[in-house]
Scaffold this active site. Structure first.
Site, PDB file in Angstrom:
ATOM      1  CB  SER A 137      -0.942   0.013   1.210  1.00 18.55           C
ATOM      2  OG  SER A 137      -0.209  -0.026   2.423  1.00 18.55           O
ATOM      3  CE  LYS A 153      -7.201  -0.530   1.569  1.00 16.29           C
ATOM      4  NZ  LYS A 153      -7.678  -1.032   2.866  1.00 16.29           N
ATOM      5  CG  HIS A 175      -4.235  -1.434  -1.287  1.00 14.79           C
ATOM      6  ND1 HIS A 175      -4.698  -0.141  -1.283  1.00 14.79           N
ATOM      7  CD2 HIS A 175      -3.875  -1.703  -0.003  1.00 14.79           C
ATOM      8  CE1 HIS A 175      -4.613   0.363  -0.073  1.00 14.79           C
ATOM      9  NE2 HIS A 175      -4.120  -0.566   0.727  1.00 14.79           N
TER      10      HIS A 175
END
Length: 404
Positions: free
Chosen positions: A189, A248, A217
């Site tokens: 990240s 996310k 991610h």
């Protein structure tokens, strides 16, 4: 505790906080007064282009997803006031688990209140002192904490270093490990580095190890259809365990999951402490997440737009003269190296109408301070160009760019 002891405790905390402030390491929170999106309104009334959210597909403030959440509330209620194994499992939770498993190419999946819990509750039920876990040194804190809770022997390999990974696998075998697991982030990240899962799977097969990837991610972002890092590297059938988040790209609310073989998931349902002792994921999140997966299964439009925005921003920010971490992921670290400079730069961008966050030690190594840009499918090209102009203006004002 006596008043004297309490005062000593509080004074110690106060001194520690003041030291963080004096070193420029204190993290202040921005307060939003609007829904999440390509633009946001802060509590001071300022409207800004938002370049620091994990809102990769632009779905966090999407009206259609919000309507799906409202429909789930109407049908299933606000919450369940229970853990899953008592009276906290509804049909919407089972439907979402099946949909996640299909999307990720796994036999089954299990939901958690957060991705941190998915990683925190993964290792201890599956591995013990007879086993070994080999972990990338830059893995997310949730993997690190989950491994610490497990009695398995811990081996750490240098970030993205396949030679060191092989050496650690050999060391684990030499120590007599019964089972070996390689644990890695799919996308790291802070740097946007994409794990080389193809190489990792090759080493795992050569040394008889399992592979676990945290794709928080990457799910919805990486791969031809957004399945994740394992799709990106064409190794979907070779990765044993995938953990990830609903917080996310997949709508941005909260919630985590683990997807794997049915025996792994059944074991987690029986023994994973964050699953057994945490409230059920709210049904409105489960309902909205189902709509997100249906949307992604119909089209790659959002993923394609995201990657076009990423390519445009990466090319332009380098042309302006900033140093960025190389890669292709929508995480774009703009390197400023000094913590105070990074904070000054973020503050000036705020004044110029761009919201970014400065990252510095201990979140990143000392001397590696940065602002981390995160692109979204929701950004228009005009918004990105305005943001790039603000980057250039702030960079010149602060003496960060060479004279033309």
């Amino acid at each position: 505790m006596s008043e004297t002891a309490k005062s000593a405790f509080i004074n110690g905390l106060h001194e520690s906080l003041e030291q963080l402030r004096s070193q420029g390491l204190y993290k202040a929170e921005r307060v939003l007064a609007s829904r999440q999106g390509a633009e946001v309104v802060c509590d001071d009334g300022r409207r800004l282009i938002n370049l620091c959210a994990n809102n990769y597909l632009g779905l966090s403030g999407d009206p259609e997803i919000a309507r799906s959440a409202s429909a789930a509330i109407e049908q299933y209620g606000y919450g369940l006031s229970s853990v899953r194994f008592i009276c906290g499992t509804q049909s919407v939770h089972k439907r979402l688990e099946r949909a996640l498993a299909r999307f990720l190419g796994a036999e089954d999946a299990i939901l958690y209140a957060a991705a941190f819990d998915a990683n925190g509750g993964l290792f201890e039920p599956l591995f013990d002192e007879r086993d070994a876990i080999v972990s990338d040194e830059l893995n997310h804190a949730s993997i690190i904490d989950g491994v610490r809770l497990c009695k398995a022997k811990r081996h750490r390999y240098r970030h993205d270093d396949m030679a060191d990974l092989e050496a650690q696998l050999q060391a684990a075998a030499a120590a007599g490990a019964r089972h070996k697991l390689i644990a890695t982030d799919g996308v790291f990240s802070m740097d946007g580095t994409i794990a080389r899962l193809d190489r990792i799977c090759d080493l795992a097969e050569r040394h008889g190890a399992l592979v676990m990837v945290d794709d928080s991610h990457a799910t919805g972002v990486m791969g031809a259809t957004g399945r994740g890092t394992h799709e990106h590297h064409h190794v979907m059938s070779r990765v044993d365990i995938v953990t990830g988040t609903l917080g996310k790209a997949l709508g941005g609310a909260m919630g985590g999951f683990t997807a794997a073989r049915s025996e792994v998931i059944d074991t987690l349902r029986q023994k994973s402490r964050p699953y057994l002792f945490s409230n059920t994921l709210a049904p409105m999140i489960a309902g909205a997440s189902l709509s997100v997966l249906e949307l992604l299964s119909r089209s790659t439009e959002l993923r394609d737009r995201l990657h076009a925005n990423t390519a445009h921003f990466r090319s332009a920010i380098e042309r302006i003269g900033f140093t960025i971490k190389p890669g292709s992921h929508p995480i774009v670290p703009v390197m400023l190296f000094d913590a105070l400079v990074a904070q000054q730069f973020a503050a000036r961008l705020y004044q110029l109408g761009v919201l970014v966050s400065a990252f510095f030690h201990p979140v990143v190594p000392m001397g590696q301070a940065r602002v981390r840009v995160q692109l979204s499918a929701a950004h228009s090209r005009a918004q990105l160009d305005l943001a790039l102009a603000a980057f250039e203006q702030a960079g010149r004002e602060l003496g960060l760019l060479a004279e033309r």
